[in-house]
Design an enzyme around this catalytic site. Structure first.
Site, PDB file in Angstrom:
ATOM      1  N   TYR A  99      23.027  48.742  43.194  1.00 43.26           N
ATOM      2  CA  TYR A  99      22.530  47.956  44.322  1.00 43.26           C
ATOM      3  C   TYR A  99      21.154  47.380  43.984  1.00 43.26           C
ATOM      4  CZ  TYR A  99      26.322  50.198  46.859  1.00 43.26           C
ATOM      5  OH  TYR A  99      27.554  50.637  47.260  1.00 43.26           O
ATOM      6  N   ASN A 122      31.895  42.741  52.765  1.00 44.08           N
ATOM      7  CA  ASN A 122      32.676  41.824  51.951  1.00 44.08           C
ATOM      8  C   ASN A 122      34.096  41.715  52.526  1.00 44.08           C
ATOM      9  OD1 ASN A 122      34.082  40.481  49.906  1.00 44.08           O
ATOM     10  ND2 ASN A 122      34.034  42.224  48.509  1.00 44.08           N
ATOM     11  N   CYS A 130      33.448  44.205  45.079  1.00 46.99           N
ATOM     12  CA  CYS A 130      32.409  45.089  45.608  1.00 46.99           C
ATOM     13  C   CYS A 130      32.573  46.515  45.092  1.00 46.99           C
ATOM     14  CB  CYS A 130      32.388  45.047  47.135  1.00 46.99           C
ATOM     15  SG  CYS A 130      33.975  45.322  47.919  1.00 46.99           S
ATOM     16  N   HIS A 131      33.755  46.846  44.578  1.00 48.99           N
ATOM     17  CA  HIS A 131      33.967  48.191  44.021  1.00 48.99           C
ATOM     18  C   HIS A 131      33.161  48.400  42.737  1.00 48.99           C
ATOM     19  CE1 HIS A 131      37.006  45.609  42.092  1.00 48.99           C
ATOM     20  NE2 HIS A 131      36.904  46.422  41.051  1.00 48.99           N
ATOM     21  N   GLU A 157      40.147  49.419  35.785  1.00 44.20           N
ATOM     22  CA  GLU A 157      39.479  48.354  35.035  1.00 44.20           C
ATOM     23  C   GLU A 157      38.910  48.850  33.708  1.00 44.20           C
ATOM     24  OE1 GLU A 157      36.643  46.182  37.376  1.00 44.20           O
ATOM     25  OE2 GLU A 157      38.190  45.394  38.714  1.00 44.20           O
TER      26      GLU A 157
END
Length: 163
Positions: A99, A122, A130-131, A157
């Site tokens: 952040y 979001n 946003c993850h 991912e």
């Protein structure tokens, strides 16, 4: 003039996603039980027609073939929220940012908390990733879809888990 809102629900390896379009452009992607999920009656009529490209790209993403979404989006939020969401789209697949790093990239290093709040609002999770935002120490913190879902997306991912 009223805007035309339509929605559909699609199955994904993750869980069902509700897709919402405003005037034919994706404006929402919501998971079951997601925090800040709008009321169902705001989604409009059920109609699959506006979502062909969205479904194709989500399928390619979950098959590990797509790393970056290329879809028009109709995102409604404050100017600050939209700037955070645009910055989220710049986080590469399989990577994370804190952040604080996002706040600094936006030119406001003291805005970590505000970035977190915008991140949580979001409206198109996964597509606007946003993850991929973590706490200052790399820990998983807040996710509108829940920390278990966040971990699964990040592991997927990074190639350490399959759906």
């Amino acid at each position: 003039m009223d805007q035309l809102r339509q929605h559909t629900v699609i199955d994904t390896p993750y869980e069902p996603f509700t897709l919402v379009a405003t005037d034919g452009v994706l404006s929402g992607l919501y998971m079951t039980g997601q925090r800040h999920r709008p009321a169902e009656e705001t989604f409009g009529e059920r109609d699959e027609r506006p979502f062909g490209a969205v479904v194709e790209q989500l399928e390619a993403y979950f098959q590990g073939e797509l790393k970056e979404f290329d879809l028009p989006l109709d995102l409604h939020g404050t100017p600050f929220q939209r700037s955070v969401w645009e910055r989220l789209r710049q986080i590469p697949y399989g990577e994370t940012r804190t952040y604080g790093e996002l706040a600094e990239a936006l030119g406001n290093p003291g805005a970590s908390r505000a970035v977190g709040l915008a991140n949580g609002k979001n409206p198109v999770g996964v597509i606007v990733p946003c993850h991929r935002v973590v706490g200052a120490d790399g820990s998983l913190t807040g996710y509108g879809g829940g920390l278990t879902r966040k971990r699964r997306l990040l592991d997927f991912e990074r190639g350490t888990a399959l759906f």
